[in-house]
Design a protein around this motif. Structure first.
Motif, mmCIF file in Angstrom:
data_model
loop_
_atom_site.group_PDB
_atom_site.id
_atom_site.type_symbol
_atom_site.label_atom_id
_atom_site.label_comp_id
_atom_site.label_asym_id
_atom_site.label_seq_id
_atom_site.Cartn_x
_atom_site.Cartn_y
_atom_site.Cartn_z
ATOM 1 N N THR A 264 8.752 0.732 5.111
ATOM 2 C CA THR A 264 8.070 0.009 4.379
ATOM 3 C C THR A 264 9.360 -1.027 3.609
ATOM 4 O OG1 THR A 264 6.735 -0.096 1.924
ATOM 5 C CG2 THR A 264 8.666 1.453 2.551
ATOM 6 N N ASN B 201 5.982 -3.390 -1.429
ATOM 7 C CA ASN B 201 5.517 -2.166 -1.250
ATOM 8 C C ASN B 201 6.556 -1.234 -1.404
ATOM 9 O OD1 ASN B 201 3.550 -3.246 -0.247
ATOM 10 N ND2 ASN B 201 3.197 -2.899 1.449
ATOM 11 N N ARG B 202 7.593 -1.285 -0.804
ATOM 12 C CA ARG B 202 8.997 -0.267 -1.217
ATOM 13 C C ARG B 202 9.034 -0.038 -2.646
ATOM 14 N NH1 ARG B 202 14.592 -0.772 1.696
ATOM 15 N NH2 ARG B 202 13.363 -0.362 3.589
ATOM 16 N N ALA C 31 0.044 -1.449 -1.454
ATOM 17 C CA ALA C 31 1.036 -0.678 -1.274
ATOM 18 C C ALA C 31 0.727 0.977 -1.009
ATOM 19 C CB ALA C 31 1.962 -0.806 -2.389
ATOM 20 N N SER D 290 -0.612 1.594 2.198
ATOM 21 C CA SER D 290 0.158 1.514 3.546
ATOM 22 C C SER D 290 1.628 2.274 3.224
ATOM 23 C CB SER D 290 0.935 0.092 3.545
ATOM 24 O OG SER D 290 1.710 -0.376 2.421
ATOM 25 N N ASN D 291 1.386 3.318 2.215
ATOM 26 C CA ASN D 291 2.615 4.460 2.245
ATOM 27 C C ASN D 291 2.780 5.062 3.282
ATOM 28 O OD1 ASN D 291 4.132 6.346 1.219
ATOM 29 N ND2 ASN D 291 2.607 7.100 -0.259
ATOM 30 N N CYS E 41 1.122 9.059 -3.546
ATOM 31 C CA CYS E 41 0.226 7.858 -3.887
ATOM 32 C C CYS E 41 -1.222 8.271 -4.469
ATOM 33 C CB CYS E 41 -0.166 7.003 -2.602
ATOM 34 S SG CYS E 41 -0.420 7.897 -1.197
#
Length: 197
Positions: free
Chosen positions: A101, A105-106, A143, A146-147, A155
């Motif tokens: 990531t 997102n990170r 985000a 897509s973790n 999440c």
């Protein structure tokens, strides 16, 4: 937690894969020498094969015979997940490899990990505000979806502003189980037939 900021590799990376049974179904775990790199829900035979193929492309190598450091990290991850699901662990202490990531997102995932502890929740919009992106509630949802490290990077603790569960890629039942385990949701009054002894 310790972690790595290294980008995706230029050459092949040694890594290992395993699966473990949990109350939310089998989880697939992958680790490099740097740290835990992936947690995959519903890791039955087909999903595991797909995850291993995807990671092999990203890392430039199959999980083959990696250094023992990768296997040791996976064994520790399994132990900590078992303790978490047994209610004995509230914070994971695993090294993390963040190379799957990047960017916004990170940043959002790291904010979540650092500031939303066990037994608490945060709204998508509040998490966007915490990262300085006040109009980015939907981007926060992306985000979360897509973790690469769900459960460990929690999440499941991100909910809708109205208090609803919001979304969860592995399914809302998994999110309910995780939030119930952490005491955020009450135990269900009735169990489904599949969960009865």
């Amino acid at each position: 937690m310790t972690d790595s900021e290294r980008p995706l590799p230029d050459g092949p990376v040694a890594w290992a894969w395993t699966t473990t049974d949990t109350p939310v179904g089998p989880l697939g775990l992958a680790a490099t020498r740097t740290g835990l790199i992936s947690v995959v829900f519903h890791a039955g035979e087909r999903t595991s094969a797909e995850a291993v193929a995807r990671l092999s492309r990203h890392l430039g190598s199959a999980p083959g015979a990696p250094p023992s450091a990768c296997h040791d990290l996976l064994a520790e991850a399994v132990d900590q997940l078992r303790a978490y699901f047994a209610g004995r662990l509230r914070a994971f202490s695993l090294p993390l490899d963040w190379s799957l990531t990047s960017g916004f997102n990170r940043r959002v995932l790291r904010e979540l990990l650092a500031h939303v502890p066990y037994g608490t929740v945060v709204a998508y919009q509040d998490l966007a505000d915490r990262t300085g992106e006040s109009g980015a509630a939907r981007a926060v949802g992306v985000a979360m979806g897509s973790n690469p490290l769900p459960v460990v990077v929690p999440c499941h603790r991100v909910i809708a502003s109205d208090g609803g569960l919001g979304g969860f890629g592995p399914g809302l039942e998994s999110k309910r189980i995780l939030l119930t385990l952490e005491g955020v949701l009450p135990e269900p009054l009735f169990q489904t037939a599949a969960r009865l002894p």
